[in-house]
Each structure stands twice: as C-alpha cells, then as structure tokens.
Scaffold this active site. Structure first.
Site, PDB file in Angstrom:
ATOM      1  N   HIS A 295       0.879  -1.033  -0.136  1.00 45.80           N
ATOM      2  CA  HIS A 295      -0.026  -0.057   0.035  1.00 45.80           C
ATOM      3  C   HIS A 295       0.894   1.391   0.001  1.00 45.80           C
ATOM      4  O   HIS A 295       0.822   2.024   1.040  1.00 45.80           O
ATOM      5  CB  HIS A 295      -0.922   0.076   1.314  1.00 45.80           C
ATOM      6  CG  HIS A 295      -2.069   0.938   1.248  1.00 45.80           C
ATOM      7  ND1 HIS A 295      -2.057   2.150   0.996  1.00 45.80           N
ATOM      8  CD2 HIS A 295      -3.193   0.579   1.667  1.00 45.80           C
ATOM      9  CE1 HIS A 295      -3.218   2.740   1.200  1.00 45.80           C
ATOM     10  NE2 HIS A 295      -3.983   1.807   1.312  1.00 45.80           N
TER      11      HIS A 295
ATOM     12  N   GLU B  79      -0.946   0.988  -5.464  1.00 44.97           N
ATOM     13  CA  GLU B  79      -0.740  -0.082  -4.444  1.00 44.97           C
ATOM     14  C   GLU B  79      -0.497  -1.333  -5.525  1.00 44.97           C
ATOM     15  O   GLU B  79      -1.576  -1.781  -6.026  1.00 44.97           O
ATOM     16  CB  GLU B  79      -1.736  -0.261  -3.679  1.00 44.97           C
ATOM     17  CG  GLU B  79      -1.911   1.338  -3.310  1.00 44.97           C
ATOM     18  CD  GLU B  79      -3.522   1.308  -2.260  1.00 44.97           C
ATOM     19  OE1 GLU B  79      -3.933   0.226  -1.839  1.00 44.97           O
ATOM     20  OE2 GLU B  79      -3.812   2.276  -1.879  1.00 44.97           O
TER      21      GLU B  79
END
Ligand SMILES: O=P(O)(O)OC[C@H]1O[C@@H](O)[C@H](O)[C@@H](O)[C@@H]1O
EC number: 5.1.3.15
Length: 319
Positions: free
Chosen positions: A185, A293
């Site tokens: 992320h 991500e």
C-alpha cells in the site's frame, strides 16, 4: 527512468564503503554510501521512509500513530491476508480491514549486501536488503484465533541506488490449504496532486470503490486525480510500469513494476475523506500523496500445504 546524477556508483578496485545499519526502538534504518536510505518500523514491517537525492520519496501523515496502537498512515503498509473490509461469510471475516500484517510486530531477520553492475562497466552499485519475518506464533491471540493457519512470511526490502524493492514470500507451513490477498500500500510523496498524471492504465478494467465497486474501462492514457479516487485496476502485465508522471513535462516521477502482482490500486482520499480520517494530517495533505498499490486483491491466491508464493514491486524515482 534515469539513474541519479549524484555520485551513485563506486569505482571497481577501490575498497568499497559498506551500507550502514542502525537498529533502535524497533526501527531499522539502512543507508548506502551513496546517500540513499530506507527506514522500516518492525510494527507492520512498514517502510516509513525512503530517501534518495536527499529527498523523501514516501508520504507519511503528520498524525500517523507510530506507537504500535494503529497501522501506520503512510509509507508502505503491507496488506495481508485480506484487502479492504473482509467479505462476509469468509474465513477472513473476523479480521480487521486490510488484515493483520500491518498491525503485527515483525522480527528483523537480518541484512545482506550485494554488488550489482553499475551504469557502466567501470562501476559497481551496492544494494542492501533487509529481511523481516512474521509467523502464526508471533500473532496476538486475537489474530491467531481469527486466522488459524500456520504460515510464514518473509518480507524483503531492498534499497539500490535508484530503486526501492519490496517483495513478500508467503509459505503455508500447515496441513490445510489457505487463501490470501496481498497488497503493498505505497504512499508516494508528490508536490501537488494537480501536477501529476498516472500512466500505464489505459484500456484496463477497474472496479471503482467510490461507485459501489462497479466495473469500468480506463479511457485515459494519463489519469488526472481530481476527486476521491479508489480504483482496483485488474489484470495488468506486471512488467509494464505504472508511472506517476509530471503533468507539466510528462517526465516520470515514479515508475512501479511488479512481479506476481497483477492488480494495482490507485487511491487518493481527497478533501472530505482526508478530513474524516483521524490519523491523516494536515487536512490538505491529500494533495501531497498518491497511493499506487501493487497487489493481488481481485480474487484469492490459494496456497496448498507446504507450498510458497512470492510477489513484489520495484519503485524507481526520478531522483
Ligand atoms: O484507512 P485504511 O484502512 O488504511 O485504508 C485506506 C484505503 O486503502 C485503499 O487501499 C483502499 O482501496 C481504500 O478503500 C481505503 O480507504
């Protein structure tokens, strides 16, 4: 992506200065002799800083909790074994949003250095790799009960003169198959959201989480972020970079390639959501970040007993 203009290579034959490592308060920091550095908190094995050319490449919220009480808001939190809110009636249902990896205490397994060919035949670049581990027995009682599988994770963070690489190996150490999702992320640090475009997504199918997860096809070769954006781009060729480019001169600021990860989530909370997140600050900092991500989140990876899976990303920055 060009390599750094800074002295980023070391002459062959000279005695090579070595990467440095510091470990303090569960924070690991490694630096290359050429100035690049990376910082990883054992909490979540979260990369919280990547500096190159003297500049921070990752965004971290000023209000982020760094005391292990909440996942770190910024850097590269690692999402495992479920992405987003867990589905109902699924084995991951008792887990929190984005699973347990980002809110567990990992162990530092060690550092290794290697020399890679430099930008020309006279030079050699040093790299430093930091390995982190998490296994079933290290989880809190609550997480162990919520996800009862014997697993082993090894997360490797590799700093080179012009890139940061993160890769995860997942091992099934038990007798039962298990399913998982995974996502790196990454919060990229940018000067202003209006000055960037995200490239490499044209014609790809995405699920738009801001529109009840409906499916769409990306029409833009260079996506401008002008509102809350939360999209799962699917079935991407991992070797084709997703690029964050300058809107002014089209130069790449970041380029993200992947291995074994065919989804890419593009997320920016925009004004209202940024304000609503207690650990996000200052409010207007949504302008200074874009999350790109790399993951495997559209379906589930199934890992049979005794088997291992590996996936990762490599981020190059302009500097
Ligand atoms: O607030 P969290 O749990 O860190 O999640 C942040 C965001 O993470 C993104 O990956 C999700 O697509 C978003 O839906 C989510 O809002």
């Amino acid at each position: 992506m060009g390599r750094s203009n800074k002295p980023s290579a070391i002459g062959v034959g000279a005695s090579l200065p070595q990467p440095t490592l510091s470990i303090k308060d569960n924070i690991i920091e490694a630096s290359l002799p050429t100035g690049q550095s990376v910082t990883v908190h054992l909490y979540g094995a979260t990369v919280t800083s990547w500096k190159t050319g003297g500049q921070e490449q990752l965004f971290i919220s000023e209000k982020s909790h760094l005391d292990g009480s909440k996942p770190i808001r910024g850097g590269i939190p690692l999402v495992f074994p479920v992405f987003g809110p867990p589905p109902q009636n699924h084995v991951t249902s008792p887990l929190p949003q984005h699973g347990f990896a980002r809110n567990s205490n990992w162990e530092f397994l060690g550092k290794s250095s290697s020399e890679a060919p430099g930008r020309d035949s006279d030079h050699t670049d040093l790299t430093v790799k930091l390995d982190f581990g998490l296994s079933h027995s290290m989880l809190t009682d609550e997480f162990r009960a919520a996800w009862p599988y014997e697993f082993g994770l090894v997360y490797s963070v590799t700093l080179t003169t012009d890139s940061l690489e993160t890769s995860l190996q997942v091992r099934n150490e038990g007798q039962q198959n298990f399913e998982f999702q995974v996502l790196m992320h990454t919060y990229l640090n940018i000067a202003d959201i209006s000055d960037i475009r995200v490239k490499g997504l044209e014609s790809k199918t995405y699920l738009d989480k801001t529109l009840q997860g409906t499916s769409h096809t990306e029409s833009s070769p260079a996506l401008a972020i002008t509102q809350e954006t939360d999209r799962i781009y699917q079935q991407l060729d991992p070797s084709v970079p997703v690029v964050v480019a300058s809107a002014k001169d089209d130069q790449p600021l970041f380029s993200v390639t992947r291995e074994g990860l065919t989804d890419v989530v593009v997320w920016n909370p925009w004004i209202e959501k940024a304000k609503s997140m207690a650990d996000f600050g200052p409010d207007e900092a949504y302008r200074n970040m874009i999350c790109v991500e790399a993951g495997s989140v559209s379906g589930w990876q199934t890992l049979e007993a005794g088997e291992a899976w590996e996936g990762g990303q490599s981020i190059k920055s302009r500097l």
